[in-house]
Design an enzyme around this catalytic site. Structure first.
Site, mmCIF file in Angstrom:
data_model
loop_
_atom_site.group_PDB
_atom_site.id
_atom_site.type_symbol
_atom_site.label_atom_id
_atom_site.label_comp_id
_atom_site.label_asym_id
_atom_site.label_seq_id
_atom_site.Cartn_x
_atom_site.Cartn_y
_atom_site.Cartn_z
ATOM 1 N N HIS A 58 0.845 -1.185 0.000
ATOM 2 C CA HIS A 58 0.000 0.000 0.000
ATOM 3 C C HIS A 58 0.881 1.237 0.000
ATOM 4 C CE1 HIS A 58 -3.042 2.951 1.276
ATOM 5 N NE2 HIS A 58 -3.883 2.129 0.683
ATOM 6 N N HIS A 59 0.443 2.267 -0.725
ATOM 7 C CA HIS A 59 1.254 3.480 -0.892
ATOM 8 C C HIS A 59 1.526 4.173 0.443
ATOM 9 C CE1 HIS A 59 3.211 6.666 -2.969
ATOM 10 N NE2 HIS A 59 2.607 6.513 -4.123
ATOM 11 N N SER A 60 0.691 3.936 1.439
ATOM 12 C CA SER A 60 0.897 4.571 2.743
ATOM 13 C C SER A 60 2.180 4.113 3.417
ATOM 14 C CB SER A 60 -0.292 4.288 3.665
ATOM 15 O OG SER A 60 -0.466 2.890 3.836
#
Length: 425
Positions: free
Chosen positions: A162-164
């Site tokens: 996930h980009h987070s």
């Protein structure tokens, strides 16, 4: 795309150790830690993105070697060994360290013994990954192994997170730490051509005024885009809801020497900027994309070079980054997410480039044939990622098939354009 757990439904989490996963943490480091506002923004609708990188290998995949090294090199990073959990009371999210079972994260693809087209099988496998996210009951990353020979590799690894967890440069640095030079197995490869943003831009009064003016114009265009400006409709502009549709990923490699030939002939600056610390430090540049036909192919290069010189002589990415942080602080992730989506959805495509290693490398002892990073979940029908490796430049297209039903045709057009530009140069 993924359902983040709530504190209220999750209950207490028992933090356990897995091998050496948490060894070396300082006292108190295994406590809960809040996600940064930027990381939380990347869970908002329209910004809820996954980074995906497929890595072609020149040797057969050894799953046990991959697993062992992932534990030692990746899982030690607290972002890869923590759950992201939302507090139902106030909506904030926290990193909560947890036990990591490597078998939950390393997936060995099931192969059909009667595969007619291995290349299409790998392409469809990645397409299916983009249909969903990763279950939030575990840290938001996985590593897929496809042990089938394609036209470009003996086997394919697919890293997804996930980009987070981090931005492109953070994850590139992590990937490089997992690799070694073939010519010197004890050395980590280096990334060429990196420099720091802002160097020599303000050497004198005129350059300072130029930076101020370019920045003012760029921010004005951002504001006007948020209010009423919008790209002309074209065959590659996505429709509403494009961020929720699956993506097809196609690649095309070209000669790095051909790119350098055009650069030298046109005196084009190809420096890259380092975003060198871990996290999500994302700034934006609005680039005009001229689709008018030009008789001289070099006019496209001249126009792009002129535009990028102005952009480099501005603080546009820094201002957009800090402005986003300010809006997050004042209004929260929901309002910021809606504002960001409103601006980006009015544009046509997103382009990102990352320099790769010049030397041939190995990943956990496997020789690497190619690197191909991309994303899904973005509100564009087309995302173009470019990465260099050895003597090649790889173009990676992330496309919405409803908008672009034949992405290979688009790759052919890119390749033909480069040939025309090189011939004219």
């Amino acid at each position: 795309m993924d359902a983040i757990q709530d504190f209220n439904t999750l209950g207490s989490i028992r933090t356990t150790k897995y091998g050496e996963t948490f060894e070396g943490f300082k006292k108190g480091e295994d406590d809960e830690e809040p996600l940064s506002p930027m990381a939380q923004l990347l869970h908002e609708p329209g910004s809820n993105m996954y980074i995906i990188c497929f890595i072609g290998l020149k040797t057969k995949i050894r799953p046990d070697v991959i697993k062992e090294n992932l534990v030692n090199a990746v899982v030690k990073n607290r972002r890869f060994s923590s759950l992201q959990v939302r507090d139902k009371a106030n909506g904030s999210m926290k990193w909560i360290p947890t036990h990591v079972n490597i078998d939950d994260h390393v997936i060995i693809a099931e192969l059909d013994p009667n595969i007619k087209s291995p290349d299409k099988f790998v392409e469809n496998y990645i397409l299916n990954l983009s249909r969903s996210g990763i279950e939030s009951t575990k840290p938001l990353w996985d590593f897929h192994l496809i042990d089938v020979k394609t036209s470009e590799a003996e086997g394919t690894c697919i890293f997804r997170c996930h980009h987070s967890i981090g931005d492109g440069m953070s994850l590139t640095n992590l990937l490089m730490s997992c690799t070694r030079k073939v010519s010197d197995p004890d050395s980590v490869p280096t990334i060429p051509g990196m420099d720091r943003l802002g160097a020599a831009k303000v050497a004198n009064l005129w350059s300072r005024l130029g930076v101020f003016w370019n920045t003012f114009v760029a921010l004005l265009m951002f504001a006007l885009t948020g209010l009423f400006l919008e790209d002309t409709k074209s065959p590659i502009k996505g429709s509403k809801g494009v961020e929720g549709r699956p993506r097809r990923f196609v690649t095309r490699s070209v000669s790095l020497e051909d790119i350098k030939f055009v650069k030298r002939a046109m005196n084009v600056d190809f420096t890259h900027k380092d975003n060198g610390t871990w996290g999500n430090k994302i700034g934006y540049l609005l680039l005009p994309f001229d689709i008018r036909f030009k008789k001289d192919p070099l006019d496209y290069v001249r126009h792009a070079n002129s535009t990028m010189k102005r952009k480099k002589a501005s603080l546009e990415p820094l201002f957009t980054y800090y402005f986003t942080k300010l809006v997050l602080m004042l209004f929260g992730t929901k309002v910021t997410g809606e504002l960001t989506h409103k601006v980006v959805h009015k544009t046509t495509l997103i382009f990102s480039n990352i320099p790769g290693p010049q030397d041939e490398i190995t990943l956990f002892g496997h020789k690497v044939a190619y690197l191909a990073p991309s994303c899904y979940g973005q509100p564009y029908a087309l995302m173009i990622n470019v990465v260099s490796y050895m003597d090649k430049v790889m173009f990676v297209m992330s496309v919405d098939e409803e908008t672009i039903p034949d992405p290979q045709k688009l790759c052919d057009a890119f390749e033909e354009s480069l040939r025309n530009i090189k011939a004219s140069a």
